[in-house]
Design a protein around this motif. Sequence first.
Motif, short mmCIF file in Angstrom:
data_model
loop_
_atom_site.label_atom_id
_atom_site.label_comp_id
_atom_site.label_asym_id
_atom_site.label_seq_id
_atom_site.Cartn_x
_atom_site.Cartn_y
_atom_site.Cartn_z
N GLU A 210 0.90 -1.32 -0.01
CA GLU A 210 0.04 0.07 0.09
C GLU A 210 1.16 1.19 -0.01
O GLU A 210 0.39 2.46 -0.06
N LYS A 211 2.03 1.06 0.17
CA LYS A 211 2.96 2.35 -0.02
C LYS A 211 3.98 2.41 -0.92
O LYS A 211 4.71 3.11 -1.16
N ARG A 212 3.69 1.40 -2.12
CA ARG A 212 4.73 1.58 -3.14
C ARG A 212 4.55 2.65 -3.98
O ARG A 212 5.36 3.13 -4.93
N TYR A 213 3.39 3.66 -4.05
CA TYR A 213 3.27 4.79 -4.67
C TYR A 213 4.17 5.99 -4.32
O TYR A 213 4.49 6.52 -4.98
N LEU A 214 4.89 5.74 -3.24
CA LEU A 214 6.12 6.50 -2.87
C LEU A 214 7.14 6.56 -3.79
O LEU A 214 7.99 7.68 -3.64
N VAL A 215 7.36 5.58 -4.34
CA VAL A 215 8.78 5.63 -5.17
C VAL A 215 8.14 5.17 -6.56
O VAL A 215 7.34 4.34 -6.88
N ARG A 216 8.75 5.89 -7.64
CA ARG A 216 8.33 5.54 -9.12
C ARG A 216 9.83 4.84 -9.70
O ARG A 216 9.53 3.86 -10.38
N GLY A 217 11.02 5.26 -9.32
CA GLY A 217 12.12 4.79 -10.11
C GLY A 217 13.11 4.61 -9.04
O GLY A 217 12.96 4.75 -7.77
N ASN A 218 14.52 4.42 -9.34
CA ASN A 218 15.47 4.43 -8.59
C ASN A 218 15.87 5.78 -7.94
O ASN A 218 16.16 6.52 -8.61
N ILE A 219 16.04 5.52 -6.50
CA ILE A 219 16.36 6.58 -5.90
C ILE A 219 17.83 6.45 -5.00
O ILE A 219 17.70 5.42 -4.33
N TYR A 220 18.86 6.84 -5.46
CA TYR A 220 20.31 6.80 -4.93
C TYR A 220 20.84 7.84 -4.15
O TYR A 220 20.45 9.26 -4.44
N PRO A 221 21.60 7.75 -3.12
CA PRO A 221 22.36 8.54 -2.28
C PRO A 221 23.48 9.30 -3.14
O PRO A 221 24.02 8.56 -4.11
N VAL A 222 24.25 10.43 -2.98
CA VAL A 222 25.43 10.75 -3.46
C VAL A 222 26.43 9.92 -2.90
O VAL A 222 26.48 9.65 -1.45
N PRO A 223 27.22 9.12 -3.41
CA PRO A 223 28.53 8.29 -2.68
C PRO A 223 29.36 9.16 -1.87
O PRO A 223 29.73 10.28 -2.26
N ASP A 224 29.42 8.76 -0.76
CA ASP A 224 30.40 9.35 0.25
C ASP A 224 31.83 8.74 -0.17
O ASP A 224 32.01 7.37 0.39
N PRO A 225 33.12 9.26 -0.58
CA PRO A 225 34.23 8.67 -0.69
C PRO A 225 34.93 8.02 0.36
O PRO A 225 35.83 7.21 0.51
N ARG A 226 34.48 8.54 1.63
CA ARG A 226 35.02 8.11 2.95
C ARG A 226 34.63 6.69 3.24
O ARG A 226 35.40 6.03 4.03
N PHE A 227 33.80 6.21 2.51
CA PHE A 227 33.14 4.73 2.80
C PHE A 227 33.31 3.77 1.96
O PHE A 227 33.49 4.27 0.71
N PRO A 228 33.42 2.51 1.92
CA PRO A 228 33.65 1.72 0.92
C PRO A 228 32.54 1.07 0.18
O PRO A 228 32.60 0.69 -0.97
N PHE A 229 31.19 1.19 0.81
CA PHE A 229 30.13 0.85 0.01
C PHE A 229 29.24 2.21 -0.30
O PHE A 229 29.37 3.12 0.07
#
Length: 448
Positions: free
Chosen positions: A276-295
Amino acid sequence: MIRMLSSVSAGTVLLARQPKFVELAVRHQHTGSYDVAVVGGGIVGLASARELTLRHPTLSFALLEKEKELSMHQSGHNSGVIHSGIYYTPGSLKARLCVKGATMAYEYCEKKNIPYKRCGKLIVATEREEIPRLKALYERGMKNNVRDLTIVDAKGIREREPFCRGIMALDSPYTGIVDWRKVALRYGQDFKEAGGTVATEFEASDITVVRESPARSPEGLKYPIVIRSSKGDEVHCRYVLTCGGLYSDRLSQISGCSPEPRIVPFRGDYLVLKPEKRYLVRGNIYPVPDPRFPFLGVHFTPRMDGGVWLGPNAVLAFKREGYQLYDLNVRDLTDALSFRGLQKLVMKNITYGLGEMFRGVFIGAQVKILQKFIPELSLSDVVRGPSGVRAQALDKDGNLVDDFVFDGGTGEIGSRVLHVRNAPSPAATSSLAIAEMVADEAEKRFTL
């Protein structure tokens, strides 16, 4: 460039079973002689076997897989994204193969009538300090020739994702989603139709050179390589290609190759949006990568079945195929913990690692991060979902090996074996392009 080694590669929720396109070639005992044997029935192994059979239709090929079915691990436990090539170092194999592979993947899915969705991706900056990194990422994507990549402002974000909040984003409409296991199984069907033999339940435990001709053999040493399984079966071949994923380092070692880079398994646990909450997302939403972290960090991923996955985190798995928190294999865990490279990686990222573990146990902490992008999201909107295990290659200094690594054997076997030691994400997206490269490399090393 191709890196060449010296002469010395929340509980489990399995994806729905797909139709078994490839039947077993041998039901009880796996034996036979072939020009080329490919070890590993994941998407890279299947794509490479397919490419080789199409190039060399007069040769005989076998594909050996330790599980009862093909594509049961990384190829069947991933986010399902068709990546566009934004993140990767310009000029690297990852960048070139991803951009080319995405185009090939879309064309292949069209040709084979495999469903996919080009739903796009936003890489969203929620803080001012992320904007320089976002702009640098845009420049990287442009150098990589990523299609249709643009920068959008807060209004543009809301137009594409009405419930997402951010101050600036990269919009990548060429990013899509697909069921990669369906794609991998279709590669297997192509391989079988081209005359290839598939043998499942064949766990390669030894790769050696035959010293003498088999008794009463009229062919002499035409097939000098013998691959033995853990059950005692044998397959003879002229050449062998391994695409072992989570076991790529061990397959390399049994033919006398270097123990590095070492594969260390990292489990990623996803949350799933309630229907019932799938309407919140249409496509892929990603964060800006932080180079301090490996993933990369947690993100929102729509699925072909209509679901939406949130995550994953990244924690050490206690088993190379350990999809559940309590899955344990003593050898796998001992190998990982005793490896100096992992010890150094942990020490460099101790705070980050503890945070990942905490968020894996207390999902409210993961939801809090996700709320930076979709404030309307609440803890009651999610449930624990599936997990995947990533075959992360590490060197002895604790550095993540981010590009492809090929390795040959030593001594007599050296000119007859090729190991794909590392095929990092986005290997599924790049699989057809990787297969062309692997086939090119095999043709350089082998007399096909």
